[in-house]
Design a protein around this motif. Sequence first.
Motif, PDB file in Angstrom:
ATOM      1  N   GLU A 145      -0.568  -6.574  18.252  1.00  0.00           N
ATOM      2  CA  GLU A 145       0.693  -6.660  18.990  1.00  0.00           C
ATOM      3  C   GLU A 145       1.826  -5.937  18.282  1.00  0.00           C
ATOM      4  N   HIS A 146       1.591  -5.418  17.073  1.00  0.00           N
ATOM      5  CA  HIS A 146       2.671  -4.778  16.311  1.00  0.00           C
ATOM      6  C   HIS A 146       2.272  -3.380  15.846  1.00  0.00           C
ATOM      7  N   LEU A 147       1.643  -2.620  16.728  1.00  0.00           N
ATOM      8  CA  LEU A 147       1.257  -1.262  16.350  1.00  0.00           C
ATOM      9  C   LEU A 147       2.463  -0.364  16.109  1.00  0.00           C
ATOM     10  N   ASP A 148       3.621  -0.732  16.658  1.00  0.00           N
ATOM     11  CA  ASP A 148       4.821   0.072  16.486  1.00  0.00           C
ATOM     12  C   ASP A 148       5.570  -0.250  15.194  1.00  0.00           C
ATOM     13  N   ASP A 149       5.218  -1.334  14.539  1.00  0.00           N
ATOM     14  CA  ASP A 149       5.940  -1.774  13.345  1.00  0.00           C
ATOM     15  C   ASP A 149       4.997  -1.754  12.149  1.00  0.00           C
ATOM     16  N   PHE A 150       5.198  -0.806  11.248  1.00  0.00           N
ATOM     17  CA  PHE A 150       4.306  -0.689  10.089  1.00  0.00           C
ATOM     18  C   PHE A 150       4.326  -1.945   9.228  1.00  0.00           C
ATOM     19  N   HIS A 151       5.470  -2.589   9.105  1.00  0.00           N
ATOM     20  CA  HIS A 151       5.604  -3.745   8.226  1.00  0.00           C
ATOM     21  C   HIS A 151       4.907  -4.978   8.781  1.00  0.00           C
ATOM     22  N   LYS A 152       4.457  -4.928  10.032  1.00  0.00           N
ATOM     23  CA  LYS A 152       3.761  -6.063  10.621  1.00  0.00           C
ATOM     24  C   LYS A 152       2.345  -5.737  11.077  1.00  0.00           C
ATOM     25  N   VAL A 153       2.011  -4.467  11.163  1.00  0.00           N
ATOM     26  CA  VAL A 153       0.719  -4.099  11.748  1.00  0.00           C
ATOM     27  C   VAL A 153      -0.449  -4.442  10.821  1.00  0.00           C
ATOM     28  N   TYR A 154      -0.245  -4.330   9.505  1.00  0.00           N
ATOM     29  CA  TYR A 154      -1.345  -4.593   8.567  1.00  0.00           C
ATOM     30  C   TYR A 154      -1.224  -6.004   7.981  1.00  0.00           C
ATOM     31  N   LYS A 155      -2.357  -6.626   7.757  1.00  0.00           N
ATOM     32  CA  LYS A 155      -2.417  -7.929   7.096  1.00  0.00           C
ATOM     33  C   LYS A 155      -3.669  -7.967   6.211  1.00  0.00           C
ATOM     34  N   ASN A 156      -3.633  -8.852   5.242  1.00  0.00           N
ATOM     35  CA  ASN A 156      -4.755  -8.967   4.291  1.00  0.00           C
ATOM     36  C   ASN A 156      -5.086  -7.616   3.655  1.00  0.00           C
ATOM     37  N   THR A 157      -4.043  -6.900   3.265  1.00  0.00           N
ATOM     38  CA  THR A 157      -4.260  -5.554   2.734  1.00  0.00           C
ATOM     39  C   THR A 157      -5.032  -5.572   1.409  1.00  0.00           C
ATOM     40  N   GLU A 158      -4.796  -6.590   0.593  1.00  0.00           N
ATOM     41  CA  GLU A 158      -5.526  -6.659  -0.674  1.00  0.00           C
ATOM     42  C   GLU A 158      -7.018  -6.873  -0.444  1.00  0.00           C
ATOM     43  N   ASP A 159      -7.346  -7.687   0.544  1.00  0.00           N
ATOM     44  CA  ASP A 159      -8.760  -7.907   0.864  1.00  0.00           C
ATOM     45  C   ASP A 159      -9.388  -6.625   1.404  1.00  0.00           C
ATOM     46  N   LEU A 160      -8.649  -5.897   2.235  1.00  0.00           N
ATOM     47  CA  LEU A 160      -9.159  -4.627   2.758  1.00  0.00           C
ATOM     48  C   LEU A 160      -9.403  -3.645   1.617  1.00  0.00           C
ATOM     49  N   ARG A 161      -8.464  -3.591   0.698  1.00  0.00           N
ATOM     50  CA  ARG A 161      -8.603  -2.692  -0.443  1.00  0.00           C
ATOM     51  C   ARG A 161      -9.833  -3.059  -1.279  1.00  0.00           C
ATOM     52  N   THR A 162     -10.045  -4.355  -1.469  1.00  0.00           N
ATOM     53  CA  THR A 162     -11.206  -4.802  -2.242  1.00  0.00           C
ATOM     54  C   THR A 162     -12.514  -4.468  -1.539  1.00  0.00           C
ATOM     55  N   ARG A 163     -12.544  -4.653  -0.216  1.00  0.00           N
ATOM     56  CA  ARG A 163     -13.768  -4.369   0.540  1.00  0.00           C
ATOM     57  C   ARG A 163     -14.119  -2.889   0.477  1.00  0.00           C
ATOM     58  N   MET A 172       0.857  -1.192   0.000  1.00  0.00           N
ATOM     59  CA  MET A 172       0.000   0.000   0.000  1.00  0.00           C
ATOM     60  C   MET A 172       0.893   1.242   0.000  1.00  0.00           C
ATOM     61  N   ALA A 173       1.394   1.582  -1.189  1.00  0.00           N
ATOM     62  CA  ALA A 173       2.320   2.694  -1.325  1.00  0.00           C
ATOM     63  C   ALA A 173       1.700   3.978  -0.804  1.00  0.00           C
ATOM     64  N   GLY A 174       2.458   4.735  -0.030  1.00  0.00           N
ATOM     65  CA  GLY A 174       1.980   5.987   0.530  1.00  0.00           C
ATOM     66  C   GLY A 174       1.436   5.844   1.932  1.00  0.00           C
ATOM     67  N   LEU A 175       0.996   4.649   2.308  1.00  0.00           N
ATOM     68  CA  LEU A 175       0.457   4.458   3.654  1.00  0.00           C
ATOM     69  C   LEU A 175       1.558   4.474   4.705  1.00  0.00           C
ATOM     70  N   GLU A 176       2.744   4.006   4.346  1.00  0.00           N
ATOM     71  CA  GLU A 176       3.831   3.946   5.326  1.00  0.00           C
ATOM     72  C   GLU A 176       4.199   5.320   5.872  1.00  0.00           C
ATOM     73  N   PRO A 177       4.456   6.351   5.040  1.00  0.00           N
ATOM     74  CA  PRO A 177       4.747   7.678   5.616  1.00  0.00           C
ATOM     75  C   PRO A 177       3.561   8.253   6.389  1.00  0.00           C
ATOM     76  N   LEU A 178       2.330   7.963   5.932  1.00  0.00           N
ATOM     77  CA  LEU A 178       1.161   8.434   6.674  1.00  0.00           C
ATOM     78  C   LEU A 178       1.097   7.782   8.050  1.00  0.00           C
ATOM     79  N   TYR A 179       1.376   6.484   8.098  1.00  0.00           N
ATOM     80  CA  TYR A 179       1.329   5.781   9.378  1.00  0.00           C
ATOM     81  C   TYR A 179       2.428   6.285  10.313  1.00  0.00           C
TER      82      TYR A 179
END
Length: 268
Positions: free
Chosen positions: A115-133, A1-8
């Motif tokens: 458990e990984h709110l401090d780590d952007f690379h681990k906090v999100y999962k199933n991003t493609e499904d979220l995007r589709t929803r 999800m390009a752009g979400l990392e600096p926002l997060y």
Amino acid sequence: MAGLEPLYAWARPAISRPQDALVCGIHWELIRHGYRCLGTGDQPGPDERKSELLPVSWEANKEVYTLRYKSTDDIQELLLKAIMVEDSMILNVMDRSSQKVADVTLAVADYINSEHLDDFHKVYKNTEDLRTRITSGIIAPLGAPAGKTRKEPEFKEDMHWDENPLRVPPRQPMGTRAPSRPSPLSPFAVGGEDLDPFGGRSGGMIVDPLHSGVPQPGIDPSSGIPGRLPPGAVPPGARFDPFGPLGIGRPGPDPDHLPPPGYDDMFM
């Protein structure tokens, strides 16, 4: 999800619960689809302007998040309410200009690792499904901004001019020869010559002795036609419509001698 990392990374100090991270991801999906955030609350505040960032105090209410968005073309204005019900988030979005409403229910644990709110690379999962929803449940029902849906028409390079016998074929540059049209091999092509006013197809029902497959000597009017035109009377390359019989070498019968359709008088 390009752009979400600096926002997060920018919003990380305000993120203390999993639903905060999910709202941040939903916000970025709206940004991607051509919307900009105006602020929080149901009503506009002073000095509001469109921004890709989350507004101040966006996470103040952990049970009901209220955000307002406006499309980049200023046509649509969305009111987003993200309501927490136990472990799920109900998204209720209304387009104030059309009064259309869209609803989506998301299980927070399906998309956020608490458990990984401090780590952007681990906090999100199933991003493609979220995007589709988000796309199918909110963007599509309400309609994406015009700048995101307008597409240039695709040019059909493999178009065949033989598909329509009445279509005028494209002009060829001077000095080039137009490509010959392939003869249809299908038995259903019978009669195609009779439907083509340009006479470039085969398969007609009327036999033309000049197009019967027997090689015919070419006629060069610029070289002169004995008894009719002297040499040089027709400039080379000029269009020439032959008039009258061209001599004794023409094979018969003459197509002009065919009787009118339906005329069966043998004494004509």
